[in-house]
Scaffold this active site. Structure first.
Site, PDB file in Angstrom:
ATOM      1  CB  CYS A  43      -0.932  -0.018   1.217  1.00 19.76           C
ATOM      2  SG  CYS A  43      -1.834   1.515   1.433  1.00 19.76           S
ATOM      3  CB  CYS A  48      -3.255   2.460  -1.634  1.00 17.44           C
ATOM      4  SG  CYS A  48      -3.537   0.752  -1.169  1.00 17.44           S
ATOM      5  CE  LYS A  51      -4.687   3.762  -6.301  1.00 11.65           C
ATOM      6  NZ  LYS A  51      -5.130   2.405  -6.163  1.00 11.65           N
ATOM      7  CE1 TYR A 177     -11.045  -4.429  -7.352  1.00 13.60           C
ATOM      8  CE2 TYR A 177     -10.592  -2.233  -6.521  1.00 13.60           C
ATOM      9  CZ  TYR A 177     -11.339  -3.391  -6.495  1.00 13.60           C
ATOM     10  OH  TYR A 177     -12.376  -3.500  -5.612  1.00 13.60           O
ATOM     11  CD  GLU A 181      -6.701   1.664  -9.045  1.00 11.31           C
ATOM     12  OE1 GLU A 181      -5.569   1.304  -8.661  1.00 11.31           O
ATOM     13  OE2 GLU A 181      -7.658   1.848  -8.274  1.00 11.31           O
ATOM     14  CG  HIS A 435     -29.268  21.835  -5.648  1.00 11.79           C
ATOM     15  ND1 HIS A 435     -29.342  20.909  -6.670  1.00 11.79           N
ATOM     16  CD2 HIS A 435     -29.463  23.051  -6.216  1.00 11.79           C
ATOM     17  CE1 HIS A 435     -29.574  21.541  -7.809  1.00 11.79           C
ATOM     18  NE2 HIS A 435     -29.652  22.826  -7.570  1.00 11.79           N
ATOM     19  CD  GLU A 440     -28.614  17.716  -6.052  1.00 12.60           C
ATOM     20  OE1 GLU A 440     -29.612  18.020  -5.386  1.00 12.60           O
ATOM     21  OE2 GLU A 440     -28.015  18.523  -6.796  1.00 12.60           O
TER      22      GLU A 440
HETATM   23  P1  NDP Z   1      -7.563  -8.665 -10.581  1.00 11.03           P
HETATM   24  O1  NDP Z   1      -7.758 -10.051 -10.147  1.00 11.03           O
HETATM   25  O2  NDP Z   1      -8.512  -7.602 -10.175  1.00 11.03           O
HETATM   26  O3  NDP Z   1      -7.487  -8.626 -12.179  1.00 11.03           O
HETATM   27  C1  NDP Z   1      -6.660  -9.483 -12.911  1.00 11.03           C
HETATM   28  C2  NDP Z   1      -6.932  -9.240 -14.385  1.00 11.03           C
HETATM   29  O4  NDP Z   1      -5.997  -9.949 -15.156  1.00 11.03           O
HETATM   30  C3  NDP Z   1      -8.314  -9.693 -14.825  1.00 11.03           C
HETATM   31  O5  NDP Z   1      -8.794  -8.781 -15.765  1.00 11.03           O
HETATM   32  C4  NDP Z   1      -8.046 -11.058 -15.455  1.00 11.03           C
HETATM   33  O6  NDP Z   1      -8.944 -11.373 -16.490  1.00 11.03           O
HETATM   34  C5  NDP Z   1      -6.668 -10.837 -16.055  1.00 11.03           C
HETATM   35  N1  NDP Z   1      -5.872 -12.061 -16.126  1.00 11.03           N
HETATM   36  C6  NDP Z   1      -5.668 -12.962 -15.149  1.00 11.03           C
HETATM   37  N2  NDP Z   1      -4.846 -13.944 -15.581  1.00 11.03           N
HETATM   38  C7  NDP Z   1      -4.533 -13.645 -16.855  1.00 11.03           C
HETATM   39  C8  NDP Z   1      -3.724 -14.282 -17.836  1.00 11.03           C
HETATM   40  N3  NDP Z   1      -3.109 -15.429 -17.593  1.00 11.03           N
HETATM   41  N4  NDP Z   1      -3.616 -13.694 -19.046  1.00 11.03           N
HETATM   42  C9  NDP Z   1      -4.264 -12.532 -19.315  1.00 11.03           C
HETATM   43  N5  NDP Z   1      -5.046 -11.883 -18.420  1.00 11.03           N
HETATM   44  C10 NDP Z   1      -5.168 -12.431 -17.206  1.00 11.03           C
HETATM   45  O7  NDP Z   1      -6.079  -8.333 -10.139  1.00 11.03           O
HETATM   46  P2  NDP Z   1      -5.271  -7.010  -9.958  1.00 11.03           P
HETATM   47  O8  NDP Z   1      -3.874  -7.455 -10.040  1.00 11.03           O
HETATM   48  O9  NDP Z   1      -5.733  -5.922 -10.863  1.00 11.03           O
HETATM   49  O10 NDP Z   1      -5.622  -6.565  -8.478  1.00 11.03           O
HETATM   50  C11 NDP Z   1      -5.499  -7.473  -7.388  1.00 11.03           C
HETATM   51  C12 NDP Z   1      -6.347  -7.020  -6.238  1.00 11.03           C
HETATM   52  O11 NDP Z   1      -5.741  -5.914  -5.617  1.00 11.03           O
HETATM   53  C13 NDP Z   1      -7.739  -6.545  -6.615  1.00 11.03           C
HETATM   54  O12 NDP Z   1      -8.656  -7.586  -6.703  1.00 11.03           O
HETATM   55  C14 NDP Z   1      -8.064  -5.592  -5.501  1.00 11.03           C
HETATM   56  O13 NDP Z   1      -8.693  -6.290  -4.454  1.00 11.03           O
HETATM   57  C15 NDP Z   1      -6.721  -5.078  -5.055  1.00 11.03           C
HETATM   58  N6  NDP Z   1      -6.533  -3.694  -5.505  1.00 11.03           N
HETATM   59  C16 NDP Z   1      -7.370  -2.735  -5.018  1.00 11.03           C
HETATM   60  C17 NDP Z   1      -7.260  -1.443  -5.437  1.00 11.03           C
HETATM   61  C18 NDP Z   1      -8.195  -0.413  -4.919  1.00 11.03           C
HETATM   62  O14 NDP Z   1      -8.808  -0.645  -3.884  1.00 11.03           O
HETATM   63  N7  NDP Z   1      -8.385   0.701  -5.619  1.00 11.03           N
HETATM   64  C19 NDP Z   1      -6.241  -1.019  -6.395  1.00 11.03           C
HETATM   65  C20 NDP Z   1      -5.424  -2.104  -6.855  1.00 11.03           C
HETATM   66  C21 NDP Z   1      -5.576  -3.378  -6.414  1.00 11.03           C
HETATM   67  P3  NDP Z   1     -10.430 -11.969 -16.208  1.00 11.03           P
HETATM   68  O15 NDP Z   1     -11.280 -10.792 -15.797  1.00 11.03           O
HETATM   69  O16 NDP Z   1     -10.816 -12.527 -17.532  1.00 11.03           O
HETATM   70  O17 NDP Z   1     -10.257 -12.978 -15.138  1.00 11.03           O
END
Ligand code: NDP
Length: 451
Positions: A43, A48, A51, A177, A181, A435, A440
């Site tokens: 984080c 976080c 970012k 995510y 982002e 408002h 709202e």
């Molecule tokens: P996510 O699990 O959210 O997303 C992974 C992405 O990668 C998905 O779109 C998935 O596709 C794709 N993917 C997975 N495996 C492959 C592969 N082999 N080839 C191609 N594409 C692939 O992971 P993140 O790393 O983005 O984030 C991890 C976690 O971190 C989040 O779930 C969240 O909880 C946390 N986080 C929170 C944030 C916040 O609160 N703002 C900011 C950043 C992270 P598909 O959808 O098809 O499975």
């Protein structure tokens, strides 16, 4: 009775680990914490906080453009990537020190190095061995990159903050995510961004209307999102990197970010040898009190949880401290955990998606609103805002609240309190709006969506 060096030994100095160590020490426990890198974990160092700082930086690009409509004339804005990087590094270093002084101030002992679990009550850090009545594993997670030819050319999110030079062309792989982002941030900072997602939508766990609306807005902002696209291999060229997609197309870029999920940090720590059971994803399996299969060993945060969010790790850490050194009454309820995705525009969300609400409650009533925010009547921006409410028909309770628009994260936080308190649609309707605000709209949606 057996005596131990410490009451609690925490492995990992990220959000969950530091919170647990500090709270336990403040309650008089003898606490040690081992960390092999900077304090603050993902984080603070590579998640976080940096970012969000970079997201603010990206937001100025829109703000400068929009200012003209409000009467401002600015010169041609120039962006200095190196200045942003060094200002961020200074702030993160300050936070590392804040974490250190919080821990030391509370009386916890800091141990620098890679910790391994030698047995149920013994932690080894380098040549040193420490015994503890309880051990807390809070080692977080790390980015996962699938195996493919040319994998060595790609970067993961940890490296994005210090890329050198600034990537004029960025290819982002993934639709979660982190991918969304960074695609938004680098688009805002002036890179040409292509985002490849293997499936037909971004953010698979989000409400369908929300993820479709976000994709539309991100495209409008300039991100070239391509669905059903997978990379077969990556090659280095004189002019940069080239990704060859499985259908043969090529995308050239200066940097390729793989944001394809995260895996728990459980390797090389002797966990399984010590009898700790991991689940199929490699996460530490814990019970409702965060206790692993070895009774003296607990785990919190990304290394074990299903909701990889800093505030969840903090809450889990406090629950463990309460179990070990407090009343034992503190329980965490994961329902209606709000979350935000800091894309441009943001997503803010709390509760059930439409699909999940239908599956859980049966009949639901839906409300939605899409509009151009007042600010954009003069800014010239075509950005639109979308809001959606999902109401359980039987109880009238608002069970899902979703938004894509400026400050969605800030707006949804307050509504999350109401939702956890069980607010009904009638209560939303009887609440006076502020408002003129975007928020709202959540208390003025009267007409249900058809169907
Ligand atoms: P996510 O699990 O959210 O997303 C992974 C992405 O990668 C998905 O779109 C998935 O596709 C794709 N993917 C997975 N495996 C492959 C592969 N082999 N080839 C191609 N594409 C692939 O992971 P993140 O790393 O983005 O984030 C991890 C976690 O971190 C989040 O779930 C969240 O909880 C946390 N986080 C929170 C944030 C916040 O609160 N703002 C900011 C950043 C992270 P598909 O959808 O098809 O499975």
């Amino acid at each position: 009775m057996r005596t131990f060096d410490f009451d609690l030994f925490v492995i990992g100095g990220g959000s969950g680990g530091v919170r647990a160590a500090r709270m336990a020490a403040q309650r008089g426990a003898r606490v040690a914490l081992a960390e092999c890198a900077e304090l603050g974990g993902t984080c603070v160092n590579v998640g976080c906080i940096p970012k969000k700082l970079y997201s603010y930086a990206a937001g100025y690009a829109e703000a400068f453009e929009e200012a003209t409509g409000f009467g401002w004339d600015l010169g041609e804005p120039r962006f200095d990537w190196n200045r942003l990087k060094s200002n961020r590094a200074r702030e993160i270093q300050r936070l590392n020190e804040v974490y250190r002084s919080l821990l030391e101030g509370a009386g916890a002992t800091l141990v620098q190095g890679w910790a391994q679990l030698a047995d149920a009550h013994t932690v080894q850090v380098g040549e040193r061995r420490f015994t503890a009545q309880h051990v807390l594993i809070a080692t977080g997670g790390m980015p996962f990159v699938p195996d493919l030819p040319g994998r060595e050319h790609v970067v993961v999110s940890d490296a994005m903050f210090d890329l050198d030079p600034f990537p004029k062309r960025l290819l982002v792989v993934g639709g979660g995510y982190i991918a969304c982002e960074f695609a938004s941030i680098f688009n805002g900072l002036g890179a040409e961004v292509v985002q490849l997602q293997r499936s037909a939508h971004l953010l698979s766990d989000f409400d369908e209307d929300i993820r479709e609306f976000l994709a539309k807005e991100m495209r409008r902002a300039g991100v070239d999102i391509r669905f059903n696209a997978e990379i077969a291999s990556i090659r280095r060229l004189d002019s940069g990197l080239c990704a060859i997609l499985s259908r043969g197309q090529r995308v050239e870029a200066d940097a390729i970010l793989f944001a394809t999920g995260r895996v728990p940090n459980t390797q090389g720590m002797g966990l399984e040898a010590a009898g700790i059971v991991l689940d199929a994803q490699g996460r530490v399996e814990v019970d409702a009190r965060y206790r692993s299969s070895v009774p003296s060993v607990y785990a919190v945060g990304d290394v074990s949880t299903r909701q990889q969010l800093t505030p969840v790790a903090l809450a889990e850490a406090m629950a463990v401290v309460d179990t070990l050194f407090g009343t034992g009454k503190r329980r965490l309820d994961y329902d209606y955990t709000p979350t935000a995705v800091f894309t441009h525009p943001n997503i803010g969300t709390c509760g059930y998606t439409e699909a999940a609400a239908r599956a859980r409650f049966g009949a639901v009533t839906l409300y939605s609103s899409e509009f151009r925010a007042l600010r954009h009547t003069l800014s010239g921006s075509a950005e639109r805002t979308f809001m959606k409410l999902i109401v359980d028909k039987a109880s009238d309770r608002v069970v899902g609240l979703h938004m894509v628009g400026p400050d969605a994260g800030e707006i949804v936080q307050g509504f999350a309190v109401a939702m956890r308190a069980g607010a009904t649609k009638a209560m939303f309707d009887s609440t006076i709006g502020i408002h003129p605000t975007v928020a709202e709209e959540f208390v003025t949606m009267r007409e249900p969506m058809p169907g």
